[in-house]
Design an enzyme around this catalytic site. Structure first.
Site, short mmCIF file in Angstrom:
data_model
loop_
_atom_site.label_atom_id
_atom_site.label_comp_id
_atom_site.label_asym_id
_atom_site.label_seq_id
_atom_site.Cartn_x
_atom_site.Cartn_y
_atom_site.Cartn_z
N SER A 111 1.02 -1.23 -0.07
CA SER A 111 -0.07 0.02 -0.11
C SER A 111 0.92 1.44 -0.05
O SER A 111 1.58 1.30 -1.01
CB SER A 111 -0.99 0.00 1.06
OG SER A 111 -2.02 0.88 1.05
N GLU A 209 -1.94 -2.45 -8.01
CA GLU A 209 -3.13 -2.86 -7.31
C GLU A 209 -3.59 -1.55 -6.58
O GLU A 209 -2.76 -0.35 -6.54
CB GLU A 209 -2.77 -3.94 -6.30
CG GLU A 209 -1.86 -3.58 -5.10
CD GLU A 209 -2.40 -2.71 -4.01
OE1 GLU A 209 -3.42 -3.09 -3.54
OE2 GLU A 209 -1.73 -1.79 -3.47
N HIS A 278 -4.92 -5.50 -1.55
CA HIS A 278 -5.98 -5.15 -0.34
C HIS A 278 -6.85 -6.41 -0.33
O HIS A 278 -8.34 -6.09 -0.66
CB HIS A 278 -6.64 -3.91 -0.34
CG HIS A 278 -5.58 -2.75 -0.21
ND1 HIS A 278 -4.64 -2.27 -0.96
CD2 HIS A 278 -5.25 -1.93 0.90
CE1 HIS A 278 -3.86 -1.31 -0.73
NE2 HIS A 278 -4.48 -1.06 0.61
#
Length: 307
Positions: A111, A209, A278
Site C-alpha cells: 500500500s 493494485e 488489499h
C-alpha cells in the site's frame, strides 16, 4: 546488481515500524505479535511506533529515526511495516540509502509502503517484499492460511509460481515475457512521477493494485502513466486486486473495460485477477527479482527473494 537480503532463521529479532499512518488501536498491533512468535521470530517495536501526529505515526523525523535504527541495528534481521495509510513519500528524500546499502535486510509491507519499495530498490538495488502487514491484515480474524504460508519465502530461497489454483486469472493481452517484477499500489506509483523517485518501468513486469478507487479514477491514473511513457516499454503487466472499486456515477465503464482500454493493444502479456493487494488471500511477492509472466498457462513465476 540485484541485492537479496539474507534469509531469516528461527530465533531472529525482527523490527516493527510504522512509517506511514498511526496505530490508532495498539491492541490490534499486539494481536499480530503471536503470528511472528509462531514463526520463531522475536518482534521488536520501533521506539516511536505508538506515536500519533495527525494522520501520521509521529513526526517525519520520528518515523525516519525508527527506519534508520532498524536498518542499522545488526540484531534486527528483518523490518515489517505495521500498516500503510499515508506518509512514506514525506520521508523518502531524507532516508540514508548508504546505510541501507551497508546493512541490507528484509523489508516488508504494501500500500503506502510502495513509495519506499520503489525508492529503496532504485537507490540500493535491494529486493523488498510486497506483503500483508500487522494491523491491516495479520491481526484480522479472516487472515487466512494461504496468506500466512507465503512468509515461508523469508526462511528459504525458493522460487514461486502463481497459478489459477489460487484464483481465476483473466488474459487482457496475450504473450510471454520475463522481467524484473516492480510496482505495487497504483496511486503511490503515480505520485512518484516528476520526482527523483520516479518509477523506472522499462523492461519490467509492472505490478499494479489499489483500493477504494472508482473506475474513472483508475482510468485517470493509468492515463497519467501512459502519457508519462511508463507503459511504452514494460515487459508485461500484472494486475492485482482492486478492492472497493465500484462506481458511484450514474454512467460508468467497468474496471475491466478500463483495463482493456489501456492494455488490450499493448502487445505484451497483461493478466488480471492476481490476489495481490488489499484482499484475502494476499499473496506476498518479492519486488526487484526476475519473474516470468505467461498467458498460455496463466502463470507468474517469481525467483527467490532471499539468499
Amino acid at each position: 546488481m540485484v541485492v537479496r537480503p539474507e534469509r531469516l532463521q528461527k530465533g531472529d529479532q525482527v523490527g516493527i515500524i510504522a512509517p506511514a499512518g498511526p496505530i490508532i488501536h495498539m491492541e490490534k498491533l499486539r494481536a499480530a505479535i503471536p503470528f511472528f512468535e509462531e514463526l520463531g521470530l522475536q518482534p521488536v517495536f520501533g521506539k516511536h511506533v505508538q506515536e500519533t501526529n495527525g494522520y501520521l505515526a509521529g513526526t517525519d523525523q520520528q518515523r525516519l529515526e525508527d527506519l534508520h535504527e532498524m536498518f542499522a541495528n545488526p540484531d534486527i534481521k528483518a523490518i515489517f511495516c505495521a500498516r500503510g495509510g499515508y506518509g512514506t513519500g514525506r520521508i523518502a528524500s531524507d532516508i540514508d540509502y548508504e546505510l541501507i546499502k551497508k546493512h541490507p535486510k528484509i523489508f516488508w509491507g504494501y500500500s503506502d509502503i510502495t513509495y519506499l519499495h520503489t525508492a529503496i530498490r532504485q537507490r540500493t538495488n535491494l529486493v523488498t517484499f510486497h506483503g500483508p502487514m500487522l494491523t491491516s491484515d495479520i491481526a484480522k480474524e479472516d487472515f487466512d492460511q494461504l496468506s500466512a504460508s507465503r512468509f515461508s519465502q523469508l526462511f528459504q530461497a525458493e522460487s514461486f509460481t502463481y497459478t489459477e489454483e489460487i484464483a481465476p486469472l483473466g488474459v487482457i493481452s496475450p504473450g510471454e515475457a520475463t522481467g524484473e517484477l516492480v510496482g505495487g499500489n497504483l496511486s503511490l506509483l503515480v505520485s512518484t512521477l516528476g520526482t527523483s523517485f520516479e518509477m523506472n518501468t522499462a523492461g519490467k513486469l509492472l505490478l499494479l493494485e489499489d483500493i477504494g478507487e472508482e473506475p474513472y479514477k483508475v482510468d485517470g491514473m493509468l492515463n497519467q502513466l501512459k502519457i508519462a511513457g511508463k507503459l511504452e516499454n514494460v515487459a508485461g503487466v500484472v494486475l492485482g486486486d482492486f478492492a472497493n472499486a465500484e462506481s458511484t456515477l450514474d454512467a460508468s465503464f467497468t474496471l475491466q473495460e478500463v483495463f482493456q482500454n489501456y492494455f488490450q493493444s499493448l502487445n505484451r502479456p497483461v493478466l488480471a485477477g492476481f490476489k495481490i493487494g488489499h484482499c484475502f488471500p494476499h499473496i506476498a511477492v518479492p519486488l526487484g527479482v526476475s519473474a516470468r509472466l505467461c498467458s498460455t498457462d496463466k502463470t507468474l513465476t517469481i525467483e527467490a527473494g532471499v539468499c
